[in-house]
Design an enzyme around this catalytic site. Structure first.
Site, PDB file in Angstrom:
ATOM      1  N   SER A 198     -10.502  10.284  -2.248  1.00 19.64           N
ATOM      2  CA  SER A 198     -11.265   9.740  -1.130  1.00 19.64           C
ATOM      3  C   SER A 198     -12.329  10.767  -0.757  1.00 19.64           C
ATOM      4  O   SER A 198     -12.011  11.917  -0.457  1.00 19.64           O
ATOM      5  CB  SER A 198     -10.310   9.494   0.041  1.00 19.64           C
ATOM      6  OG  SER A 198     -11.028   9.145   1.195  1.00 19.64           O
ATOM      7  N   LYS A 239     -13.149   6.686  -3.838  1.00 22.34           N
ATOM      8  CA  LYS A 239     -13.264   5.912  -2.586  1.00 22.34           C
ATOM      9  C   LYS A 239     -14.319   6.564  -1.710  1.00 22.34           C
ATOM     10  O   LYS A 239     -14.246   7.758  -1.423  1.00 22.34           O
ATOM     11  CB  LYS A 239     -11.903   5.893  -1.895  1.00 22.34           C
ATOM     12  CG  LYS A 239     -11.898   5.370  -0.477  1.00 22.34           C
ATOM     13  CD  LYS A 239     -10.475   5.070  -0.035  1.00 22.34           C
ATOM     14  CE  LYS A 239     -10.093   5.794   1.231  1.00 22.34           C
ATOM     15  NZ  LYS A 239      -8.693   5.518   1.631  1.00 22.34           N
ATOM     16  N   LYS A 293     -16.248   6.811   1.842  1.00 20.49           N
ATOM     17  CA  LYS A 293     -16.158   6.481   3.257  1.00 20.49           C
ATOM     18  C   LYS A 293     -17.513   5.947   3.695  1.00 20.49           C
ATOM     19  O   LYS A 293     -18.557   6.533   3.354  1.00 20.49           O
ATOM     20  CB  LYS A 293     -15.806   7.739   4.050  1.00 20.49           C
ATOM     21  CG  LYS A 293     -14.388   8.230   3.788  1.00 20.49           C
ATOM     22  CD  LYS A 293     -13.400   7.266   4.393  1.00 20.49           C
ATOM     23  CE  LYS A 293     -11.983   7.809   4.342  1.00 20.49           C
ATOM     24  NZ  LYS A 293     -11.036   6.911   5.014  1.00 20.49           N
ATOM     25  N   ASP A 297     -14.238   2.574   2.217  1.00 17.26           N
ATOM     26  CA  ASP A 297     -13.306   2.523   3.353  1.00 17.26           C
ATOM     27  C   ASP A 297     -14.111   2.709   4.633  1.00 17.26           C
ATOM     28  O   ASP A 297     -14.747   3.740   4.840  1.00 17.26           O
ATOM     29  CB  ASP A 297     -12.260   3.649   3.218  1.00 17.26           C
ATOM     30  CG  ASP A 297     -11.183   3.584   4.293  1.00 17.26           C
ATOM     31  OD1 ASP A 297     -11.251   2.706   5.173  1.00 17.26           O
ATOM     32  OD2 ASP A 297     -10.255   4.429   4.242  1.00 17.26           O
ATOM     33  N   GLU A 316     -11.865  -1.357   1.999  1.00 19.16           N
ATOM     34  CA  GLU A 316     -10.706  -0.999   2.825  1.00 19.16           C
ATOM     35  C   GLU A 316     -11.054  -1.055   4.312  1.00 19.16           C
ATOM     36  O   GLU A 316     -12.071  -0.507   4.739  1.00 19.16           O
ATOM     37  CB  GLU A 316     -10.242   0.413   2.419  1.00 19.16           C
ATOM     38  CG  GLU A 316      -8.975   0.881   3.125  1.00 19.16           C
ATOM     39  CD  GLU A 316      -8.468   2.204   2.534  1.00 19.16           C
ATOM     40  OE1 GLU A 316      -8.774   2.518   1.357  1.00 19.16           O
ATOM     41  OE2 GLU A 316      -7.767   2.933   3.263  1.00 19.16           O
ATOM     42  N   ASP A 336      -5.474  -1.083   5.804  1.00 25.31           N
ATOM     43  CA  ASP A 336      -4.845   0.224   6.041  1.00 25.31           C
ATOM     44  C   ASP A 336      -4.361   0.226   7.496  1.00 25.31           C
ATOM     45  O   ASP A 336      -3.213  -0.146   7.780  1.00 25.31           O
ATOM     46  CB  ASP A 336      -5.883   1.323   5.745  1.00 25.31           C
ATOM     47  CG  ASP A 336      -5.433   2.735   6.089  1.00 25.31           C
ATOM     48  OD1 ASP A 336      -4.333   2.911   6.627  1.00 25.31           O
ATOM     49  OD2 ASP A 336      -6.201   3.699   5.839  1.00 25.31           O
ATOM     50  N   LYS A 341       0.938   3.861   3.798  1.00 26.46           N
ATOM     51  CA  LYS A 341       1.106   5.258   4.230  1.00 26.46           C
ATOM     52  C   LYS A 341       2.401   5.314   5.026  1.00 26.46           C
ATOM     53  O   LYS A 341       2.537   4.584   6.019  1.00 26.46           O
ATOM     54  CB  LYS A 341      -0.048   5.678   5.142  1.00 26.46           C
ATOM     55  CG  LYS A 341      -1.417   5.727   4.482  1.00 26.46           C
ATOM     56  CD  LYS A 341      -2.490   6.048   5.500  1.00 26.46           C
ATOM     57  CE  LYS A 341      -3.861   6.087   4.857  1.00 26.46           C
ATOM     58  NZ  LYS A 341      -4.934   6.178   5.878  1.00 26.46           N
ATOM     59  N   GLY A 391      -3.431   8.355   1.829  1.00 21.49           N
ATOM     60  CA  GLY A 391      -3.231   9.769   2.137  1.00 21.49           C
ATOM     61  C   GLY A 391      -3.724  10.085   3.531  1.00 21.49           C
ATOM     62  O   GLY A 391      -4.548   9.365   4.097  1.00 21.49           O
TER      63      GLY A 391
END
Ligand code: SMG
Ligand code: MG
Length: 372
Positions: free
Chosen positions: A141, A167, A169, A194, A219, A244, A268, A296
């Site tokens: 990420s 991934k 952000k 995400d 995400e 998430d 998670k 994570g």
């Protein structure tokens, strides 16, 4: 190896602080240092370790480190101790069921008890969870960067190490253009984004633009409490939505899937209240044909070890945010977790989570300790 109940003599809480190799920026804020609460359960001559992933500020969720510390010290630890010896790992959840919320705090304590319970039996967490493999696929990420060139340089570094999925952000103002540029430079790389809940359904056109970029998933685009809007957005997109923040339990997972709010789930253990509930989320997703993967929270080696065991479960069908220790820290609390050049990581096979924090390193990183 004891098959009898686990007597808990003491529970120690340790707040640790580790510098991050680079600040981690998301749509909700930036972290330059990793802080966590470690929970150490002492029983006979062995210890069990768990990590609470609550961040210093309540941005990712309503939990935060100081609140988790108080919840553990004043309510959760006393409630588990009051129940006497642990006959089975589910006892922890039963003793804590009266406490509403505080899932990350509960998860840290349950993880420590589970680790001690498994160590006493010489059994690995991976085997307890029904692991289907001994190596797992890893992604990474990537935080929001200062420029696209800096972002591309960081991504190329990760790809050179073997990571199997990148991934990105995103946040309002740093989204479609950035992702389009990255996609143009890296046409074949499995990419996801995400948003950490930063958008509204009225931003659907932006997600339709992202839908053209061949992403593996999008995400948590919308508010964490809005499953209905996620279902409306998913109906407009080919790209799977992955939830998430919205999934806090197996019950949430079932509701989200039945509503059509997502086609992928990020699991998670901290967010759902523990490793056992994480397994239940996995079981729900698997039975309903929805792929899941392990997320994570910038964990130290203690939390990372448990995440790798979870990632070995049979329904985990996508690379996790289970990156190598060096992606976060110059020195981890445990022996470092390393990525193989093929982008996989070994699942710890020793008893419990299979690793322990190094005592000297713990002394260097601990900023607060309390024993009950
Ligand atoms: O552990 O590599 C990691 C971080 C993965 O992006 C990551 N986590 O929303 O999925 C997420 C974020 C939350 C991080 S808050 C500290
Ligand atoms: Mg996320």
């Amino acid at each position: 190896m004891s098959e009898t109940a686990l007597g808990i003599r003491s529970v120690e809480l340790l707040e640790v602080a580790l510098p991050l190799v680079r600040p981690f920026r998301t749509s909700f804020g930036e972290e330059g240092e990793k802080r966590a609460i470690l929970v150490a359960v002492g029983s006979e001559e062995l210890a069990g370790w768990g990590e609470c992933v609550a961040s210093p500020e309540p941005r990712y969720s309503e939990e935060w480190l100081e609140g988790a510390w108080l919840a553990l010290a004043e309510h959760l630890v006393p409630a588990v101790l009051a129940g006497g010896p642990i006959r089975e790992p589910e006892d922890v959840g039963r003793r804590l069921a009266w406490v509403r919320g505080h899932r990350m705090a509960k998860a840290g304590l349950e993880a420590a008890v589970l680790d001690a319970w498994l160590r006493a039996r010489g059994r690995s967490l991976a085997s307890y969870l029904g692991a289907a493999r001994d190596r797992v696929e890893c992604g990474v990420s990537v935080g929001i960067a200062s420029s696209i060139d800096a972002l591309l340089e960081e991504i190329r570094g990760y790809l050179a190490k073997g990571y199997r999925r990148i991934k990105l952000k995103i946040e309002p103002g740093r989204d479609v253009e950035v992702v389009r540029r990255v996609r143009a430079e890296l046409p074949d790389t499995p990419l996801s984004v995400d948003a950490n809940a930063a958008y509204a359904l009225s931003d659907a056109p932006l997600f339709e633009a992202l839908d053209e970029l061949g992403l593996v998933m999008i995400e948590q685009p919308l508010d964490h409490e809005d499953l209905v809007d996620h279902a409306a957005l998913q109906a407009r997109l080919r790209t799977p939505i992955c939830l998430d923040e919205s999934i806090r339990s197996a019950r949430d997972a079932a509701a989200a899937i039945q509503l059509g709010a997502c086609r992928v789930i990020n699991i998670k253990p901290g967010r759902v209240g523990g490793i056992l509930e994480a397994r239940r989320v996995h079981d729900v997703a698997r039975s309903l044909g929805i792929p899941c993967w392990i997320g994570g929270m910038l964990e130290t080696g203690v939390g990372r070890a448990a995440n790798l065991a979870l990632a070995a479960m049979p329904g985990v069908a996508m690379p996790g945010d289970t990156s190598a220790s060096e992606r976060y820290f110059t020195q981890d609390l445990t022996d470092p977790f390393e990525l193989a050049p093929d982008g996989t990581m070994a699942v710890p096979q020793g008893p419990g989570i299979g690793v322990q924090p190094n005592p000297d390193r713990l002394d260097d990183c601990a900023v607060r300790r309390m024993t009950t």
